[in-house]
Design a protein around this motif. Structure first.
Motif, PDB file in Angstrom:
ATOM      1  N   ALA A 209      37.175  29.825  43.182  1.00  0.00           N
ATOM      2  CA  ALA A 209      37.176  31.071  42.406  1.00  0.00           C
ATOM      3  C   ALA A 209      35.989  31.953  42.764  1.00  0.00           C
ATOM      4  O   ALA A 209      36.114  33.179  42.834  1.00  0.00           O
ATOM      5  CB  ALA A 209      37.161  30.757  40.912  1.00  0.00           C
ATOM      6  N   TRP A 212      36.646  33.689  46.122  1.00  0.00           N
ATOM      7  CA  TRP A 212      37.646  34.743  45.986  1.00  0.00           C
ATOM      8  C   TRP A 212      37.087  35.958  45.253  1.00  0.00           C
ATOM      9  O   TRP A 212      37.403  37.101  45.599  1.00  0.00           O
ATOM     10  CB  TRP A 212      38.903  34.195  45.288  1.00  0.00           C
ATOM     11  CG  TRP A 212      39.848  33.565  46.257  1.00  0.00           C
ATOM     12  CD1 TRP A 212      39.672  32.393  46.929  1.00  0.00           C
ATOM     13  CD2 TRP A 212      41.095  34.103  46.694  1.00  0.00           C
ATOM     14  NE1 TRP A 212      40.732  32.155  47.767  1.00  0.00           N
ATOM     15  CE2 TRP A 212      41.642  33.186  47.643  1.00  0.00           C
ATOM     16  CE3 TRP A 212      41.835  35.251  46.387  1.00  0.00           C
ATOM     17  CZ2 TRP A 212      42.854  33.392  48.272  1.00  0.00           C
ATOM     18  CZ3 TRP A 212      43.056  35.455  47.026  1.00  0.00           C
ATOM     19  CH2 TRP A 212      43.552  34.545  47.950  1.00  0.00           C
ATOM     20  N   THR A 272      44.012  36.897  43.181  1.00  0.00           N
ATOM     21  CA  THR A 272      42.738  36.419  42.642  1.00  0.00           C
ATOM     22  C   THR A 272      42.923  35.878  41.227  1.00  0.00           C
ATOM     23  O   THR A 272      42.310  34.869  40.857  1.00  0.00           O
ATOM     24  CB  THR A 272      41.696  37.561  42.654  1.00  0.00           C
ATOM     25  OG1 THR A 272      41.548  38.052  43.992  1.00  0.00           O
ATOM     26  CG2 THR A 272      40.341  37.076  42.148  1.00  0.00           C
ATOM     27  N   LEU A 276      41.985  32.109  39.939  1.00  0.00           N
ATOM     28  CA  LEU A 276      41.148  31.885  38.763  1.00  0.00           C
ATOM     29  C   LEU A 276      41.829  30.956  37.764  1.00  0.00           C
ATOM     30  O   LEU A 276      41.192  30.050  37.200  1.00  0.00           O
ATOM     31  CB  LEU A 276      40.805  33.224  38.101  1.00  0.00           C
ATOM     32  CG  LEU A 276      39.765  34.088  38.818  1.00  0.00           C
ATOM     33  CD1 LEU A 276      39.762  35.509  38.251  1.00  0.00           C
ATOM     34  CD2 LEU A 276      38.370  33.479  38.684  1.00  0.00           C
ATOM     35  N   HIS A 279      41.712  27.454  39.105  1.00  0.00           N
ATOM     36  CA  HIS A 279      40.338  26.955  39.022  1.00  0.00           C
ATOM     37  C   HIS A 279      40.001  26.556  37.586  1.00  0.00           C
ATOM     38  O   HIS A 279      39.349  25.520  37.358  1.00  0.00           O
ATOM     39  CB  HIS A 279      39.369  28.038  39.511  1.00  0.00           C
ATOM     40  CG  HIS A 279      37.931  27.636  39.416  1.00  0.00           C
ATOM     41  ND1 HIS A 279      37.335  26.790  40.318  1.00  0.00           N
ATOM     42  CD2 HIS A 279      36.962  27.971  38.513  1.00  0.00           C
ATOM     43  CE1 HIS A 279      36.059  26.625  39.984  1.00  0.00           C
ATOM     44  NE2 HIS A 279      35.806  27.335  38.900  1.00  0.00           N
ATOM     45  N   LYS A 280      40.455  27.332  36.638  1.00  0.00           N
ATOM     46  CA  LYS A 280      40.174  27.046  35.228  1.00  0.00           C
ATOM     47  C   LYS A 280      40.816  25.721  34.809  1.00  0.00           C
ATOM     48  O   LYS A 280      40.217  24.925  34.073  1.00  0.00           O
ATOM     49  CB  LYS A 280      40.680  28.185  34.343  1.00  0.00           C
ATOM     50  CG  LYS A 280      40.305  28.050  32.868  1.00  0.00           C
ATOM     51  CD  LYS A 280      40.689  29.293  32.095  1.00  0.00           C
ATOM     52  CE  LYS A 280      40.383  29.158  30.610  1.00  0.00           C
ATOM     53  NZ  LYS A 280      38.937  28.950  30.335  1.00  0.00           N
ATOM     54  N   VAL A 300      32.433  30.529  34.955  1.00  0.00           N
ATOM     55  CA  VAL A 300      33.515  30.346  35.908  1.00  0.00           C
ATOM     56  C   VAL A 300      33.046  29.438  37.044  1.00  0.00           C
ATOM     57  O   VAL A 300      33.751  28.517  37.460  1.00  0.00           O
ATOM     58  CB  VAL A 300      34.000  31.699  36.454  1.00  0.00           C
ATOM     59  CG1 VAL A 300      34.971  31.497  37.615  1.00  0.00           C
ATOM     60  CG2 VAL A 300      34.655  32.520  35.351  1.00  0.00           C
TER      61      VAL A 300
END
Length: 398
Positions: A209, A212, A272, A276, A279-280, A300
């Motif tokens: 993340a 990116w 993106t 995200l 990734h979360k 993040v």
């Protein structure tokens, strides 16, 4: 003798040089409550005329209340004990940290630091500049002209404040000759295809993340490291930039944007957003594994225990990642330049790019990316020519 009412005299020393003696103000009082008599001497003048000229100058400064009595405080003592603590109250933590680091590396360790404030002059500063510019293999600092110019700028502010505080009567930096700034080296950027290669490779990285965000928004490193999940509106695809993570002495700290333009909201693209979200989900799994050992700061980009990720480690990881992708070497900050260059070449209005980058004025953006401006002008010329051809063909067919 000078015409001032203050008593002073010029005399010749046994070694042939000249000196003067002058009554100066004293804060000490005698038993009757009157200022005690206090004198100052200045020695080492080659001629009587030189000594007399300096005596006249000092007398004039006394009459105009600009006289500063010689003090034994060294430049190093003034910087560490007086100036840095005062500056810390008036500038951003990142600015102050830059001052502290530059002074520690390039001034406080040099012979000039042992001089008293009054002894620092143009020649001694020029000697410092030469030391900093000299190659490391010759015992110098190995610095470039721009960095040395920045050191001189900091010193100018230090002595400007010293004058306001009546610690010195003049700014010696004005009598020195610092090197001129050199033009910024030509930035290195990737093509759209190379950026895609980097982003595809980054998908397998733990901080996908982060890469990116840096590659698709033009954010600064500290800004990207400071993004929290609460700053992101997934529905509206908005990200609010409100803070930056910076390295300071003894650790890391949070800093707010220096300008109003720096505190901004940017729009994220769908790809993106997808990165995200993925990734979360992975980060939430890490939280469950760590349990109470996870320090949740809503970041993040976080270490496996939730702590902040350092800027230096991020830069090192970037180098490893681009080598893995087989891409030409660029600096981490050049990801920002890559974004801006590609955006302008794609025809995105410079004002939009300016707001995305957080520049205070569009002129700043156009100034930095003037190399793109040439391409845009060429493209504009071609478009206008195509428009004329289309109009001509339309007229011929009617």
């Amino acid at each position: 003798m000078p015409s001032s009412g203050r008593r002073g005299s010029v005399k010749q020393a046994e070694n042939g040089t000249w000196y003067f003696v002058l009554d100066i103000p004293s804060e000490e009082l005698d038993a009757r409550g009157r200022p005690k008599r206090k004198q100052t001497r200045r020695r080492g003048f080659k001629t009587r005329r030189e000594a007399l000229a300096e005596l006249t100058r000092v007398q004039t400064s006394l009459e105009q209340f600009t006289y500063v009595a010689p003090a034994q405080q060294t430049l190093a003592e003034f910087i560490v004990d007086t100036w840095l603590p005062a500056a810390k109250l008036t500038v951003k933590v990142t600015t102050w940290e830059g001052y502290r680091r530059a002074l520690k590396l390039h001034v406080l360790t040099k012979p000039i630091a042992a001089r008293t404030l009054q002894q620092v002059d143009g020649p001694s500063l020029n000697k410092l500049y030469a030391q900093l510019l000299a190659p490391k293999e010759q015992g110098g600092g190995g610095l470039g002209p721009t960095t040395v110019h920045q050191v001189a700028t900091i010193l100018h502010r230090i002595f400007k404040d010293a004058m306001r505080w009546q610690a010195v009567s003049r700014n010696p930096v004005d009598a020195s000759d610092p090197p001129k700034r050199v033009a910024h080296p030509e930035m290195k950027t990737w093509t759209a295809a190379q950026l895609n290669t980097f982003l595809d490779t980054a998908l397998g990285h733990r901080h996908a993340a982060l890469w990116w965000l840096l590659g698709t928004t033009g954010m600064r490193r500290g800004e990207a490291l400071g993004v929290k999940w609460g700053d992101i509106d997934f529905t509206r695809r908005e990200l609010k930039i409100q803070r930056a993570l910076v390295n300071v002495e003894g650790g890391r700290n949070w800093s707010t944007p220096k300008t109003k333009a720096g505190r901004r909201t940017i729009i994220l693209d769908e790809e993106t957003i997808a990165v995200l979200k993925s990734h979360k989900a992975k980060q939430n799994a890490e939280k469950l594994l760590m349990g109470e050992g996870y320090t949740d700061q809503d970041l993040v980009s976080a270490q496996i225990d939730g702590e902040t990720v350092g800027g230096t480690r991020t830069t090192e990881a970037f180098g490893r990642l681009l080598r893995k992708a087989g891409l030409p070497h660029i600096r981490l900050h050049d990801l920002r330049h890559t974004y801006a260059t590609l955006a302008l070449e794609a025809g995105i209005h410079p004002r939009v790019v300016q707001e995305q980058l957080g520049h205070s004025h569009v002129s700043v953006t156009l100034g930095i990316y003037s190399h793109v401006d040439v391409k845009l002008h060429a493209s504009a010329a071609d478009l206008m020519a195509a428009q004329r051809r289309a109009a001509r063909e339309a007229g011929e067919s009617s």
